[in-house]
Design a protein around this motif. Structure first.
Motif, short mmCIF file in Angstrom:
data_model
loop_
_atom_site.label_atom_id
_atom_site.label_comp_id
_atom_site.label_asym_id
_atom_site.label_seq_id
_atom_site.Cartn_x
_atom_site.Cartn_y
_atom_site.Cartn_z
N LYS A 128 39.73 38.55 39.38
CA LYS A 128 39.28 39.13 40.64
C LYS A 128 40.44 39.31 41.60
O LYS A 128 40.57 40.34 42.27
CB LYS A 128 38.21 38.24 41.27
N GLU A 129 41.31 38.33 41.67
CA GLU A 129 42.47 38.40 42.56
C GLU A 129 43.39 39.56 42.18
O GLU A 129 43.94 40.25 43.05
CB GLU A 129 43.24 37.08 42.52
N ASN A 131 42.34 42.16 40.63
CA ASN A 131 41.46 43.35 40.67
C ASN A 131 41.41 44.09 39.34
O ASN A 131 41.24 45.30 39.28
CB ASN A 131 41.88 44.32 41.78
N TRP A 132 41.55 43.33 38.25
CA TRP A 132 41.37 43.92 36.91
C TRP A 132 41.06 42.79 35.93
O TRP A 132 41.74 41.75 35.92
CB TRP A 132 42.62 44.65 36.43
N MET A 171 30.86 39.81 40.23
CA MET A 171 32.13 40.51 40.33
C MET A 171 31.96 41.92 40.90
O MET A 171 32.88 42.74 40.83
CB MET A 171 32.78 40.62 38.94
N THR A 174 34.67 44.86 42.31
CA THR A 174 36.03 44.57 41.87
C THR A 174 36.35 45.40 40.64
O THR A 174 35.48 46.11 40.11
CB THR A 174 36.19 43.08 41.52
#
Length: 262
Positions: A128-129, A131-132, A171, A174
């Motif tokens: 998540k941080e 973004n993939w 999620m 994202t």
């Protein structure tokens, strides 16, 4: 379609044979760095050696029992980050409901469900941080078509679908997707070993014996044979790719049409 996973790190649980090894091979050949896992070092070493011989991507090994909290923690400590998590680890065992004690229910829950829960909890925040990320739970058509001969197995596979769908929604917004894949009868080592006595007794090709098994136990099959491990792996590799960015929260069937539903 050209799937390029260069620069991505993938972890495939339970991947020294069968569907798991086929998934690892598909990811490696797409350029990924792949961590394969098993409980025994010789099997892990052999898988790493075979994957490395392909000459693309990179393969590493982790030996440990991911059906335990300690095993999952050790994997995360050794490999603290990944871009693709394939929760493939699973066990099955035909056993009548009335002969299945609490210990078996707990064991199936720990291995088939909690391994994926623990690893997803560990790796999703990093995805998540960044973004993939891609998370795939290898479930089964038995999640929807509960096998009367192993209800505890079907229960664990249904639970995977719930976890995967919930995580996909968690999620939301994202670049991380979470999906489930539902294989049907697949000619992995486990099924091959089970059918070997019949194959040796009759002298028929293993694929023919497997097809007969499918039509006896899953007569709704449309392909009328067992799938290959590569056919299942192809779907998992696609869901792990950038091309599958709009597919999330899905239960994708590779069941040969066994489930009689649209």
């Amino acid at each position: 379609m050209h799937i390029d996973l260069t620069g991505r790190t993938a972890i495939v649980t339970g991947s020294t044979g069968g569907i798991g090894l086929a998934i690892a091979k598909g990811l490696v050949t797409s350029g990924a760095r792949v961590v394969v896992n098993g409980r025994r070092s010789p099997a892990v070493d052999r898988a790493v050696r075979d994957l490395s011989a392909l000459g693309v991507g990179k393969a590493e090994g982790f030996t440990g029992d991911l059906g335990t909290a300690a095993g999952c923690a050790a994997l995360v400590a050794a490999h603290p980050s990944c871009d693709i998590l394939i929760n493939n680890l699973g066990i099955f065992e035909p056993k009548d409901f009335f002969d299945t004690p609490d210990e078996d229910w707990n064991r199936f829950f720990e291995v088939n469900v909690m391994s994926g829960v623990r690893l997803s909890r560990a790796y999703l925040p990093g995805m998540k941080e960044r973004n993939w990320g891609r998370v795939v739970f290898v479930s089964s058509e038995s999640a929807l078509n509960i096998p009367v001969e192993m209800i505890h197995y079907g229960f664990s596979k249904t639970a995977q679908l719930s976890v995967a769908r919930g995580l996909a929604e968690r999620m939301a917004g994202t670049g991380v997707t979470v999906n489930s894949v539902l294989p049907g009868p697949t000619l992995s080592e486990g099924l091959a070993d089970m059918l070997r006595p019949e194959q040796e007794k009759t002298g028929r090709p293993l694929e023919e014996v497997a097809a007969e098994f499918v039509m006896t136990h899953r007569p709704t099959s449309i392909i009328r044979r067992a799938a290959t491990v590569e056919e299942v792996a192809n779907m998992v590799v696609y869901l792990s790719s950038p091309q599958a960015s709009a597919t999330t929260g899905a239960s994708v069937r590779v069941d040969g049409g066994v489930l009689s539903t649209i």
